[in-house]
Motif scaffolding. Structure first.
Motif, PDB file in Angstrom:
ATOM      1  N   ARG A  53       0.834  -1.199   0.000  1.00  0.00           N
ATOM      2  CA  ARG A  53       0.000   0.000   0.000  1.00  0.00           C
ATOM      3  C   ARG A  53       0.873   1.255   0.000  1.00  0.00           C
ATOM      4  O   ARG A  53       1.776   1.391   0.834  1.00  0.00           O
ATOM      5  CB  ARG A  53      -0.952  -0.002   1.200  1.00  0.00           C
ATOM      6  CG  ARG A  53      -2.001  -1.095   1.084  1.00  0.00           C
ATOM      7  CD  ARG A  53      -3.063  -1.010   2.165  1.00  0.00           C
ATOM      8  NE  ARG A  53      -4.106  -2.007   1.927  1.00  0.00           N
ATOM      9  CZ  ARG A  53      -5.194  -2.154   2.662  1.00  0.00           C
ATOM     10  NH1 ARG A  53      -5.393  -1.357   3.701  1.00  0.00           N
ATOM     11  NH2 ARG A  53      -6.090  -3.084   2.371  1.00  0.00           N
ATOM     12  N   ILE A  54       0.565   2.143  -0.929  1.00  0.00           N
ATOM     13  CA  ILE A  54       1.372   3.345  -1.146  1.00  0.00           C
ATOM     14  C   ILE A  54       0.443   4.548  -1.218  1.00  0.00           C
ATOM     15  O   ILE A  54      -0.589   4.499  -1.891  1.00  0.00           O
ATOM     16  CB  ILE A  54       2.191   3.219  -2.442  1.00  0.00           C
ATOM     17  CG1 ILE A  54       3.101   1.981  -2.374  1.00  0.00           C
ATOM     18  CG2 ILE A  54       3.017   4.474  -2.698  1.00  0.00           C
ATOM     19  CD1 ILE A  54       3.761   1.624  -3.681  1.00  0.00           C
ATOM     20  N   GLY A  55       0.806   5.613  -0.527  1.00  0.00           N
ATOM     21  CA  GLY A  55      -0.043   6.800  -0.516  1.00  0.00           C
ATOM     22  C   GLY A  55       0.756   8.074  -0.695  1.00  0.00           C
ATOM     23  O   GLY A  55       1.969   8.106  -0.503  1.00  0.00           O
ATOM     24  N   VAL A  56       0.046   9.141  -1.069  1.00  0.00           N
ATOM     25  CA  VAL A  56       0.656  10.458  -1.229  1.00  0.00           C
ATOM     26  C   VAL A  56      -0.223  11.485  -0.530  1.00  0.00           C
ATOM     27  O   VAL A  56      -1.450  11.371  -0.524  1.00  0.00           O
ATOM     28  CB  VAL A  56       0.850  10.817  -2.720  1.00  0.00           C
ATOM     29  CG1 VAL A  56      -0.495  10.871  -3.457  1.00  0.00           C
ATOM     30  CG2 VAL A  56       1.605  12.130  -2.885  1.00  0.00           C
ATOM     31  N   LEU A  57       0.419  12.465   0.092  1.00  0.00           N
ATOM     32  CA  LEU A  57      -0.293  13.563   0.730  1.00  0.00           C
ATOM     33  C   LEU A  57       0.611  14.780   0.754  1.00  0.00           C
ATOM     34  O   LEU A  57       1.812  14.678   0.467  1.00  0.00           O
ATOM     35  CB  LEU A  57      -0.699  13.193   2.158  1.00  0.00           C
ATOM     36  CG  LEU A  57       0.424  13.082   3.202  1.00  0.00           C
ATOM     37  CD1 LEU A  57      -0.117  13.423   4.603  1.00  0.00           C
ATOM     38  CD2 LEU A  57       1.029  11.678   3.207  1.00  0.00           C
TER      39      LEU A  57
END
Length: 273
Positions: free
Chosen positions: A177-181
């Motif tokens: 799982r990979i996220g950006v913010l």
């Protein structure tokens, strides 16, 4: 700061020519070749709000992996969606994209303050199955419940879970799982952060203007074949989530849930099925 998200995360209907979205708009599959897989979030992100995806499928034979980041360009303003996020989209300006690799995704910074060091140490300490409730990035806190990838339930799933929790499995693996913010820094500026399996990789782009909307960018590139959006709960946890956490706190690994006298639907939920 903890953003209150009232929007259901989806991909934008404008995307690369080789991308197919499912009926819910939450799964993006590259149906051919290795390029033209650029996708955008349907709506701009709020400060501190993470756009989180899980790698669902891969395709052997290609060199390269998922790319993720932010853009200040409204997808509707593009005459044509670029073939590649790097360099085509970044060359247009106002876009910041990070290429995920099997290793070396961490951004090392010099001169970090004591407070940042303390939070980094807290986020890196070994986790139990009943993991810490939040990930802290500067003044932003994100519920950790959905951030860490989970193996599919099976005989060895508890071993794989331990590998995920220590971030030993490659970021490019299935179920990762990979996220950006973006994290506000004051004066209308922000830093972009990438989160991989519950760990902050650091500020991969700094002093991004927040004067206009910022959309998430996901490039389903090369060896990455299919991704889906993971919805993150902000604010108070649901009763369902609280029940799951209470049960997980007292077990060794997910397969032990099968031994409990619980309704089957609750067992499935507790095992992330």
């Amino acid at each position: 700061m903890e953003p209150v998200s009232d929007q259901f995360m989806q991909f934008h209907p404008i995307h690369g020519t080789n991308v197919r979205l499912d009926h819910s708009g939450t799964q993006a599959t590259r149906v051919e070749s290795f390029a033209n897989g650029v996708c955008f979030s349907k709506c701009p992100l709020k400060p501190g709000e993470i756009f989180l995806i899980e790698i669902e499928d891969k395709e052997l034979g290609w060199c390269g992996h998922l790319r993720i980041g932010l853009t200040a360009r409204d997808p509707r303003s593009l005459e044509v969606v670029p073939e590649y996020s790097i360099p085509n989209l970044t060359d247009l300006g106002d876009s910041w994209i990070f290429a995920i690799t099997r290793n070396h995704n961490k951004i090392e910074e010099d001169g970090a303050g004591d407070q940042a060091d303390e939070r980094t140490a807290r986020n890196r300490k070994p986790k139990t199955f009943f993991t810490d409730t939040h990930l802290y990035i500067e003044n932003v806190r994100i519920p950790r419940d959905k951030l860490v990838g989970r193996s599919r339930p099976g005989r060895y799933s508890h071993i794989l879970d331990d590998l995920y929790k220590t971030n030993a499995l490659p970021p490019t693996a299935r179920r990762s799982r990979i996220g950006v913010l973006y994290v506000p820094r004051g004066e209308g500026l922000a830093d972009m952060h990438i989160v991989i399996n519950g760990e902050d990789m650091g500020a991969s782009a700094k002093r991004i203007s927040t004067a206009g909307p910022l959309y998430a960018v996901v490039d389903v590139f090369a060896a990455t074949k299919c991704v889906r959006i993971v919805q993150v709960e902000y604010g108070f946890s649901s009763l369902q989530t609280l029940c799951r956490k209470a049960i997980q706190k007292h077990i060794v690994h997910r397969m032990a849930i099968d031994w409990l006298e619980l309704p089957e639907a609750l067992k499935h939920y507790c095992k992330y099925e």
